[in-house]
Design a protein around this motif. Structure first.
Motif, mmCIF file in Angstrom:
data_model
loop_
_atom_site.group_PDB
_atom_site.id
_atom_site.type_symbol
_atom_site.label_atom_id
_atom_site.label_comp_id
_atom_site.label_asym_id
_atom_site.label_seq_id
_atom_site.Cartn_x
_atom_site.Cartn_y
_atom_site.Cartn_z
ATOM 1 N N TYR A 363 0.823 -1.262 -0.070
ATOM 2 C CA TYR A 363 -0.076 -0.203 -0.076
ATOM 3 C C TYR A 363 0.917 1.164 -0.113
ATOM 4 C CZ TYR A 363 -4.612 -2.166 0.696
ATOM 5 O OH TYR A 363 -5.827 -2.752 0.467
ATOM 6 N N ASN A 364 0.184 2.371 -0.736
ATOM 7 C CA ASN A 364 0.635 3.691 -0.462
ATOM 8 C C ASN A 364 2.431 3.776 -0.915
ATOM 9 O OD1 ASN A 364 -1.456 4.495 0.929
ATOM 10 N ND2 ASN A 364 -0.549 4.422 2.743
ATOM 11 N N SER A 365 2.619 2.874 -1.868
ATOM 12 C CA SER A 365 3.783 2.846 -2.423
ATOM 13 C C SER A 365 4.110 3.283 -3.995
ATOM 14 C CB SER A 365 4.472 1.418 -2.613
ATOM 15 O OG SER A 365 4.461 0.986 -0.966
ATOM 16 N N ILE A 366 5.135 3.903 -4.481
ATOM 17 C CA ILE A 366 5.729 4.298 -5.478
ATOM 18 C C ILE A 366 6.867 3.421 -5.984
ATOM 19 C CG2 ILE A 366 6.912 5.957 -6.868
ATOM 20 C CD1 ILE A 366 5.978 8.020 -4.685
ATOM 21 N N SER A 367 6.434 2.812 -7.419
ATOM 22 C CA SER A 367 7.355 2.134 -7.981
ATOM 23 C C SER A 367 7.321 2.704 -9.638
ATOM 24 C CB SER A 367 7.099 0.701 -8.019
ATOM 25 O OG SER A 367 8.235 -0.197 -8.554
ATOM 26 N N VAL A 368 8.403 3.439 -9.869
ATOM 27 C CA VAL A 368 8.425 4.028 -11.194
ATOM 28 C C VAL A 368 9.611 3.902 -11.836
ATOM 29 C CG1 VAL A 368 6.467 5.569 -10.899
ATOM 30 C CG2 VAL A 368 8.775 6.241 -10.294
#
Length: 456
Positions: A363-368
């Motif tokens: 949850y609430n995670s950035i993966s870019v």
């Protein structure tokens, strides 16, 4: 006594010196030129032989020694510290005492049992060489405890057909306790010359029974694991394993940077944590390298096979292979919240899966800005994540600044009540939920700071 030193140390160097000067309840033993004992080993041996709680003060300088201490279950405390001046009345925090193993074996082996307590701080331990556990090796049993802080452990080499644990190794049995904080584990090496695994370049911790360990605020950098044959390389920065569900492990506010593995199989170039009940918060994992031909080893590997594990407010960026791998197995639960994963251009940012009835949430995670931003098994619960590339998310990722930019889509876009809850503070130490909703990613933006584009 240890608690008193820790509290005063935070207040400033002068108060810390006063605390150290009055710390020992028993004898104060001095080692080095002008001291009672010419060698550190002689001072340690004398402290072990004396009853009560004793302090060993080591003068600044280089000591070519390979140390060993066994507190033998007497229940006493020995505190050993470095950086003392010529009169042994004041000490520096600059780690000006160096224990130099000279390539003649491990630098320091520490054994505790019963209710023994051992505290070590204020020095550098370097240039050990052994087949296993070349730098500092801790063997703690029963209800004994070992506390290590303000140390540098560097340039140690474990080399053998099956080598492991170049820098700091600790095995905890029974209800033993370990704390490692504010230490630098640098440039340690594990070289396995055979066709077997090599692991634990900088740090290795093994927990058994109901033991506990806390690894807090350390810098673990530029450690290397090399395996010449067909074996795997594991945990170049740190290799941590819990063998039983009754143990507990905390990994908080550490940096894992520039560690490397060269092996046919690679896992955890920065760190590998596999166990039961553990908490990992606010760790920075960056620029760790898979030197193998395959090039898919994760920078950070987190797994659990019993109990509940929590991972939050953590940055995993700028590796040359996979970012973070998450596994929940055998009915265990792993809750991952507020991660920032970016800059793994040829591999997956987040790879997450379960087996044997495990429960895993992201949850609430950035993966870019990864080859594939996220690969989550259908069994993984997820929500309020950003997995779509967006050039406006971060302040300046080209220089490693992954704080949220003004107007970032991650601001106030998270879930305030994810499975397992939020971490209490973000990666920068600021309170979570600054604004109407929690931000997505490892950092919480300061909405007031960015309200008009200028700092207040």
């Amino acid at each position: 006594m240890t608690h008193t030193i820790r509290t005063l140390r935070a207040a400033g160097p002068s108060l810390m010196l006063l605390a150290l000067a009055g710390a020992a309840q028993g004898a104060v033993l001095t080692a080095g030129p002008g001291g009672t004992y010419a060698t550190v080993q002689d001072a340690l041996d004398a402290a072990v032989a004396l009853p009560g709680d004793d302090e060993v003060r080591v003068r600044f300088g280089v000591f070519p020694e390979n140390l060993f201490v066994d507190l033998d279950g007497s229940g006493d405390l020995i505190e050993m510290s470095g950086g003392w001046d010529a009169t042994f009345t004041s000490a520096s925090d600059a780690r000006t005492t160096v224990i130099d193993g000279g390539g003649l074996g491990k630098v320091f082996e520490i054994q505790t049992e019963g209710s023994d307590r051992f505290v070590l701080h204020g020095m550098e331990l370097a240039n050990g060489e052994d087949t296993l556990r070349a730098g500092v090796a801790v063997f703690a049993r029963d209800t004994s405890s070992v506390e290590l802080y303000n140390l540098t452990i560097r340039d140690n080499l474990a080399i053998a057909d099956r080598a492991s644990s170049g820098g700091l190794y600790a095995v905890l049995i029974g209800s033993a306790d370990l704390e490692v904080r504010d230490c630098d584990l640098l440039d340690n090496t594990v070289t396995s010359t055979g066709t077997v695994d090599g692991r634990g370049g900088g740090l290795t911790v093994e927990l058994n029974n109901t033991s506990t360990a806390r690894i807090i605020g350390n810098r673990i950098r530029d450690n290397v694991v090399t395996v010449a044959g067909s074996g795997a390389g594991l945990g170049a920065g740190a290799d941590i394993i819990q063998f039983e569900a009754g143990s507990f492990f905390e990994l908080t506010d550490n940096e894992f940077r520039g560690n490397r593995i060269d092996a046919s199989g690679v896992t955890g170039t920065g760190l590998m944590l596999s166990g039961t009940n553990w908490v990992a918060r606010r760790n920075r994992v960056a620029n760790n390298i898979d030197d193998s031909a395959n090039g898919f080893g994760s920078q950070a590997f987190f797994s659990t096979f019993a109990g509940t594990a929590v991972l939050s407010d953590t940055l995993v960026v700028d590796g040359n292979a996979r970012g973070v791998q998450l596994n929940a197995n055998s009915g265990a639960t792993l809750r991952a919240t507020n991660l920032t994963v970016a800059g793994h251009f040829t591999e997956r940012g987040i790879l997450a899966g379960t087996s044997g009835g495990g429960q895993l949430s992201v949850y609430n995670s950035i993966s870019v800005n990864n080859g594939v931003n996220a690969q989550l098994d259908p069994t993984v619960t997820e929500g309020s994540n950003l997995f779509t590339n967006d050039s406006g998310l971060f302040i300046d990722p080209l220089i490693g600044d992954y704080r949220l930019a003004p107007g970032s889509a991650a601001i106030d876009a998270g879930d305030n009540t994810p499975p397992g809850g939020l971490g209490p503070i973000d990666l920068a130490g600021r309170t979570r939920i600054f604004g109407p909703a929690v931000d997505i990613g490892a950092y919480e933006a300061d909405d007031v700071l960015f309200a008009d584009g200028f700092e207040a």
